[in-house]
Design a protein around this motif. Structure first.
Motif, PDB file in Angstrom:
ATOM      1  N   ARG A  65      22.844  27.392  -4.694  1.00  0.00           N
ATOM      2  CA  ARG A  65      23.549  26.121  -4.568  1.00  0.00           C
ATOM      3  C   ARG A  65      24.754  26.312  -3.650  1.00  0.00           C
ATOM      4  O   ARG A  65      25.537  27.250  -3.839  1.00  0.00           O
TER       5      ARG A  65
ATOM      6  N   GLU B 138      20.862  32.987 -10.158  1.00  0.00           N
ATOM      7  CA  GLU B 138      21.665  31.824  -9.767  1.00  0.00           C
ATOM      8  C   GLU B 138      22.778  32.286  -8.847  1.00  0.00           C
ATOM      9  O   GLU B 138      23.592  33.137  -9.212  1.00  0.00           O
TER      10      GLU B 138
ATOM     11  N   ARG C 129      30.878  22.744 -12.219  1.00  0.00           N
ATOM     12  CA  ARG C 129      29.606  23.261 -11.710  1.00  0.00           C
ATOM     13  C   ARG C 129      29.602  24.782 -11.613  1.00  0.00           C
ATOM     14  O   ARG C 129      28.538  25.394 -11.447  1.00  0.00           O
TER      15      ARG C 129
ATOM     16  N   LEU D 124      28.095  24.347  -2.549  1.00  0.00           N
ATOM     17  CA  LEU D 124      28.908  23.242  -3.051  1.00  0.00           C
ATOM     18  C   LEU D 124      30.201  23.129  -2.265  1.00  0.00           C
ATOM     19  O   LEU D 124      30.891  24.134  -2.046  1.00  0.00           O
TER      20      LEU D 124
ATOM     21  N   VAL E  98      25.812  30.792  -6.275  1.00  0.00           N
ATOM     22  CA  VAL E  98      26.584  29.615  -5.890  1.00  0.00           C
ATOM     23  C   VAL E  98      27.574  30.015  -4.799  1.00  0.00           C
ATOM     24  O   VAL E  98      28.300  31.002  -4.940  1.00  0.00           O
TER      25      VAL E  98
ATOM     26  N   GLN F  72      14.774  28.411  -3.108  1.00  0.00           N
ATOM     27  CA  GLN F  72      15.823  27.418  -2.952  1.00  0.00           C
ATOM     28  C   GLN F  72      16.483  27.097  -4.280  1.00  0.00           C
ATOM     29  O   GLN F  72      17.691  26.822  -4.341  1.00  0.00           O
TER      30      GLN F  72
END
Length: 475
Positions: free
Chosen positions: A350, A318, A362, A352, A320, A346
């Motif tokens: 993330r 993960e 998040r 943001l 971000v 994808q």
């Protein structure tokens, strides 16, 4: 000149909190170019429109020494086109009247200020010098839908053709602070004129207002040239700094070499040591591997320089990246080639739009959070908000913070005494100041902290970059 800004959404009058202007009041501001009026033609729960009207005072333009440039030329002070450089003057008014809104700060409505919102901007009569589609070329890459209508020279004589003015409408879902900064930079670019004498501080203004979107703009060169009035040395200086922000090593052909450029280009000609920005990223990546982190966030990721190697390493499940600028995130998405990745790839990433000063659920509970060269861009009075958002609310197992070491600055021969490495830095810490801040944060939030050097260490001044590694004590 008249500019209107409309927000449609629930509790639309909250726009007044973001602009720091009460919708129930008519506001008047005395500026160096005349008088600015802010009022709200529409203000209800469904729609709120703020209008900024500028009354130009040509006599004040003559009296003010700021706008005279050099030389005597008394007649030229009165007979010139300065009062008609309305795009530049409106940009000055936007910067003066909505200065706080341009920073993205709103203590009353922080969530609304930090996120994109549906906006429509009407520019009643904008001088445009260049191709008919210039407004679209400038604003569309920033997420705006552009409608530009040429205005006739005289309605009574259509055969005279169009005037150099356009009525422009912008529609998009954009953070308000970004929208204001787009106007601040691009209004004088449309006109290719400024009403004041450009000096070397103009480069800093451009980089601050263009942070996060200008480096990746397809018309970056045109914007830089026009904003800086085609002054070669200033253009080269800006190009060098923008290249570094976009992760592309480049040095100006003329003008000073800044420490930011040295970060990208290396310590000296003929020196085969790695550039500091690359060393810094490698050190951070090494610490993430040392921690065994698998879920990582890069806060203030900008155009995504750190995200690329994270994506290439399948150990990270993960990833971000957050930034306040939608433009920077768009550049990061392009750099990562998100549209070409498989669904599985994808799903690991993330991007943001978020501010490091506001709580964001998040990014809560990750293995590690990185603030690489971010804290120095935040006003010291907002550091408590960063502490709450990162160390209390998000509360990752580890936090990595890097920041310049002010004591090392004297080794940059092109940096004047007391100057900082980047025009948007709000401060730069000495080693003692950084350790004091980091130790205080760790003690208040239940983390331990250790310090590491990044880059070549000078015996007296330390390393160019200083790093703090926080580990949550109950992790």
């Amino acid at each position: 000149m008249l500019v209107t800004l409309t927000y449609t959404g629930p509790s639309a009058t909250d726009l007044g909190f973001l602009l720091h202007k009460n919708p129930e009041t008519a506001h008047v501001f005395d500026l160096s170019v005349g008088r600015a009026h802010v009022f709200y033609p529409v203000a209800d729960d469904a729609q709120c429109t703020a209008a900024l009207m500028l009354e130009i005072d040509p006599i004040e333009l003559v009296r003010s020494k700021r706008f005279r440039g050099s030389g005597d030329g008394t007649l030229a002070h009165y007979v010139n086109d300065r009062p008609y450089a309305s795009g530049s003057m409106m940009a000055t008014a936007v910067g003066a009247v909505f200065r706080t809104a341009m920073t993205g700060r709103s203590d009353a409505r922080p969530d609304l200020a930090a996120n994109p919102m549906p906006l429509a901007i009407e520019l009643s009569a904008v001088p445009v010098r260049g191709p008919v589609d210039l407004a679209a070329r400038l604003f569309e890459p920033l997420g705006w839908q552009v409608t530009a209508t040429e205005l006739p020279l005289d309605d009574a004589f259509p055969e005279w053709g169009p005037s150099p003015y356009q009525a422009i409408r912008l529609e998009g879902t954009v953070r308000l602070a970004d929208a204001l900064r787009h106007l601040y930079v691009l209004l004088p670019v449309l006109d290719d004129a400024k009403h004041y004498w450009v000096s070397d501080d103009e480069v800093g203004k451009l980089l601050r207002a263009g942070e996060g979107w200008l480096a990746g703009h397809p018309e970056r060169e045109l914007i830089t040239q026009r904003y800086l009035k085609h002054q070669r040395s200033y253009i080269d200086d800006a190009a060098t700094r923008l290249a570094e922000a976009d992760g592309v090593p480049a040095l100006a052909a003329e003008g000073p070499v800044t420490p930011e450029a040295a970060d990208a280009a290396g310590p000296a000609a003929g020196d085969d040591r790695a550039p500091l920005n690359r060393v810094r990223a490698e050190v951070v990546l090494g610490i993430l591997r040392e921690l065994g982190a698998r879920r990582v966030a890069d806060l203030g990721c900008g155009p995504g320089a750190l995200l690329r190697p994270l994506l290439d390493d399948r150990a990270y499940v993960e990833i971000v990246g957050t930034d306040v600028s939608a433009g920077a995130l768009a550049v990061a998405a392009e750099r990562l080639q998100l549209g070409r990745l498989s669904d599985a790839q994808q799903g690991r990433v993330r991007l943001l739009q978020s501010s490091v000063t506001y709580q964001d659920d998040r990014i809560a509970g990750l293995d590690a959070v990185v603030l690489m060269e971010v804290i120095e861009h935040i006003d010291p009075e907002r550091h408590a908000a960063v502490e709450r958002a990162v160390f209390v609310a998000a509360r990752p197992a580890a936090v990595i913070v890097t920041t310049p070491n002010r004591e090392y600055n004297e080794l940059y021969p092109s940096l004047s005494a007391g100057a900082m490495r980047h025009p948007d830095h709000r401060f730069e810490w000495s080693r003692g100041e950084f350790r004091s801040w980091a130790t205080g944060v760790a003690g208040r939030t239940g983390y331990s902290v250790e310090f590491r050097d990044v880059g070549d260490v000078d015996e007296r001044r330390g390393s160019p970059t200083q790093l703090a590694l926080f580990r949550r004590e109950d992790a």
